[in-house]
Design an enzyme around this catalytic site. Structure first.
Site, mmCIF file in Angstrom:
data_model
loop_
_atom_site.group_PDB
_atom_site.id
_atom_site.type_symbol
_atom_site.label_atom_id
_atom_site.label_comp_id
_atom_site.label_asym_id
_atom_site.label_seq_id
_atom_site.Cartn_x
_atom_site.Cartn_y
_atom_site.Cartn_z
ATOM 1 N N HIS A 1 14.619 32.112 181.408
ATOM 2 C CA HIS A 1 14.061 32.847 180.694
ATOM 3 C C HIS A 1 12.674 32.211 180.170
ATOM 4 O O HIS A 1 12.738 32.146 179.028
ATOM 5 C CB HIS A 1 14.688 33.919 179.748
ATOM 6 C CG HIS A 1 15.789 33.140 179.086
ATOM 7 N ND1 HIS A 1 15.573 32.109 178.476
ATOM 8 C CD2 HIS A 1 17.026 33.575 178.837
ATOM 9 C CE1 HIS A 1 16.957 31.711 177.796
ATOM 10 N NE2 HIS A 1 17.512 32.656 178.011
ATOM 11 N N HIS B 1 24.114 45.065 173.776
ATOM 12 C CA HIS B 1 24.689 45.365 172.652
ATOM 13 C C HIS B 1 24.803 47.117 172.345
ATOM 14 O O HIS B 1 23.795 47.776 172.762
ATOM 15 C CB HIS B 1 23.958 44.716 171.483
ATOM 16 C CG HIS B 1 24.063 43.261 171.714
ATOM 17 N ND1 HIS B 1 24.945 42.508 171.331
ATOM 18 C CD2 HIS B 1 23.143 42.315 172.049
ATOM 19 C CE1 HIS B 1 24.660 40.984 171.491
ATOM 20 N NE2 HIS B 1 23.356 41.193 171.888
ATOM 21 N N HIS C 1 19.289 27.115 178.571
ATOM 22 C CA HIS C 1 18.833 28.143 177.461
ATOM 23 C C HIS C 1 18.177 27.312 176.776
ATOM 24 O O HIS C 1 18.789 26.316 175.895
ATOM 25 C CB HIS C 1 19.547 29.057 176.778
ATOM 26 C CG HIS C 1 18.821 29.866 175.792
ATOM 27 N ND1 HIS C 1 19.285 31.237 175.474
ATOM 28 C CD2 HIS C 1 18.265 29.527 174.626
ATOM 29 C CE1 HIS C 1 18.361 31.571 174.544
ATOM 30 N NE2 HIS C 1 17.732 30.603 173.875
ATOM 31 N N ASN D 1 29.194 32.849 177.929
ATOM 32 C CA ASN D 1 29.340 33.140 176.475
ATOM 33 C C ASN D 1 30.324 34.456 176.065
ATOM 34 O O ASN D 1 29.809 35.422 175.263
ATOM 35 C CB ASN D 1 28.013 33.196 175.741
ATOM 36 C CG ASN D 1 26.969 34.200 176.365
ATOM 37 O OD1 ASN D 1 26.930 34.496 177.582
ATOM 38 N ND2 ASN D 1 26.094 34.544 175.426
ATOM 39 N N ASP E 1 18.745 38.812 182.733
ATOM 40 C CA ASP E 1 19.243 38.276 181.173
ATOM 41 C C ASP E 1 19.902 39.695 180.958
ATOM 42 O O ASP E 1 19.807 39.991 179.593
ATOM 43 C CB ASP E 1 18.204 37.690 180.440
ATOM 44 C CG ASP E 1 18.997 36.979 179.301
ATOM 45 O OD1 ASP E 1 20.129 36.768 179.261
ATOM 46 O OD2 ASP E 1 18.047 36.794 178.206
#
Length: 444
Positions: free
Chosen positions: A234, A309, A181, A96, A305
């Protein structure tokens, strides 16, 4: 005649399929070629592991390194630097990015960007979409591809396959184990209005346990109907652990250090946006359920994971703040602290971080300390007490949710294919990473 090696790792306590014991390891041409008493042998380089523990190289099978398109958060160089500093020898990076990794050119571009810049070995997921489903069988066989990744619930980026028909179409065209996911986008959309502005404790209400369980039920049903293998990323709920325990014939399970360590609502009250990720940090009963999955063998692999940011982005009031946190550099010290505390054995840690990855993803030559395998080692001091701090982090984002965490064990060296990449908190061999090889792509 005296044996000679490129590298001897000498005198450490080695943990592998045979158990634990003090022995030497001889390396030649990047491969393990001898395990035993090598006191009479010579080598171009000797790593004295006396007092240290030698583990198979830790593999982080879920990271988001944000390149291309989002390099202000992270790039392949900085992300892999953090991995090496944290004792991780190989990473599987997610699709992504901008543009997304959904075609041969995008995969080739990432492999090209990695060459000479990444400090650890690496592989890349290809994103499964409605548009490229028919081509996934070809894409998953490309060298450097670790598999297909699908988002059933919206998260960072534009990749989303929320409908059963779309998931069926993806799985129908893949032959390798596909990673998901698993959150139900329809339920997430219904519950977005439950977000309380500026209140991060509402995040696990918006993305509740039922959204995860509902999606995982759908996913397993589709996989079973098509006879396909799936990897549920996850996992965060006690109910999913119980359900997936009954469906191990098709489903493998990933858990993360943060979902095993951080607890809601305390984490949100203390860290605010820095605790926000998808799926969310959950309450103590779910944390206990995930640990039960570790204890009983339901969990197959441990992934970080890693999804950074910037501090500025994270400071936006909820729900404008983005989800995700750094983790590749802290995976080893966090989980080895749980080992020291008696929450899991060192052998189980090895199973989750190397043997399990070898088994689930079909690695050609990684994941074990055995003759013929790549000479990948995570060398740790199980008695070193260190405090994790923001300043230690190599990630471009410059922070960790574990700032102030008192680690009870620490990575001392990262060795990749016989190359000492990191030693004593310093990357000393840069840009030496190569693509990971998989059994199902060897002919590619």
């Amino acid at each position: 005649m005296t044996q000679t090696f490129d590298l001897i790792v000498r005198g450490g306590e080695v943990v592998n399929h045979a158990g634990r014991g003090f022995t030497d390891i001889g390396v030649r041409g990047g491969k393990i070629v001898a395990i035993g008493d090598l006191s009479q042998a010579s080598a171009g380089e000797v790593f004295d592991a006396t007092g240290l523990t030698v583990l198979p190289g830790v593999i982080d099978s879920q990271v988001h390194f944000r390149e291309p398109g989002l390099e202000w958060k992270e790039d392949l160089e900085s992300g892999s630097r953090g991995a090496a500093l944290g004792g991780v020898t190989a990473v599987f990076e997610m699709p992504n990015t901008e543009p997304t990794t959904t075609d041969p050119d995008a995969l080739a571009d990432k492999l090209s960007r990695a060459k000479g810049r990444m400090h650890t070995d690496h592989a890349f997921y290809v994103g499964g979409t409605h548009e490229n489903a028919a081509f996934l069988g070809e894409l998953e066989r490309l060298p450097g591809c670790c598999g297909i990744k699908v988002f059933m619930g919206a998260s960072t980026g534009s990749l989303l396959v929320q409908d059963d028909e779309g998931v069926e179409n993806v799985l129908r065209h893949v032959n390798r184990r596909a990673a998901f996911h698993s959150e139900d986008e329809y339920r997430l959309a219904e519950r977005r209005s439950l977000a309380r502005p500026g209140d991060w404790t509402s995040h696990p209400e918006v993305r509740d346990a039922q959204a995860a369980l509902q999606s995982t039920h759908r996913l397993v049903r589709i996989a079973k109907s098509l006879g396909k293998r799936i990897h549920v990323l996850h996992v965060t709920t006690k109910e999913e652990i119980d359900f997936l325990a009954q469906n191990k014939d098709v489903a493998s399970v990933e858990v993360t250090p943060q979902h095993l360590t951080l607890v809601a609502p305390e984490a949100y009250e203390r860290l605010k946006g820095f605790a926000q990720m998808n799926p969310p940090i959950r309450s103590a009963d779910h944390v206990a359920g995930i640990w039960r999955g570790v204890d009983t063998g339901v969990a197959d692999v441990l992934g970080s994971d890693h999804a950074p940011h910037t501090r500025e982005e994270k400071a936006r009031p909820y729900p404008a703040s983005p989800s995700g946190m750094p983790g590749v550099q802290t995976l080893v010290p966090i989980m080895l602290t749980h080992v020291v505390d008696g929450k899991l054995s060192l052998e189980r840690f090895v199973d989750l971080t190397s043997h399990g990855v070898n088994r689930i993803f079909g690695l050609a030559d990684k994941g074990r300390i055995a003759e013929g395998f790549d000479a990948d080692f995570t060398i740790v001091d199980m008695k070193a007490k260190r405090t994790i701090t923001h300043d230690w982090m190599a990630t471009r984002s410059g922070w960790t949710p574990f700032d102030g965490f008192e680690a009870k064990a620490w990575p001392k060296a990262t060795i990749v294919r016989g190359i000492v990449v990191m030693r004593d908190d310093e990357v000393i061999a840069e840009g030496r990473g190569e693509p990971v090889r998989f059994l199902e792509t060897l002919a590619g």
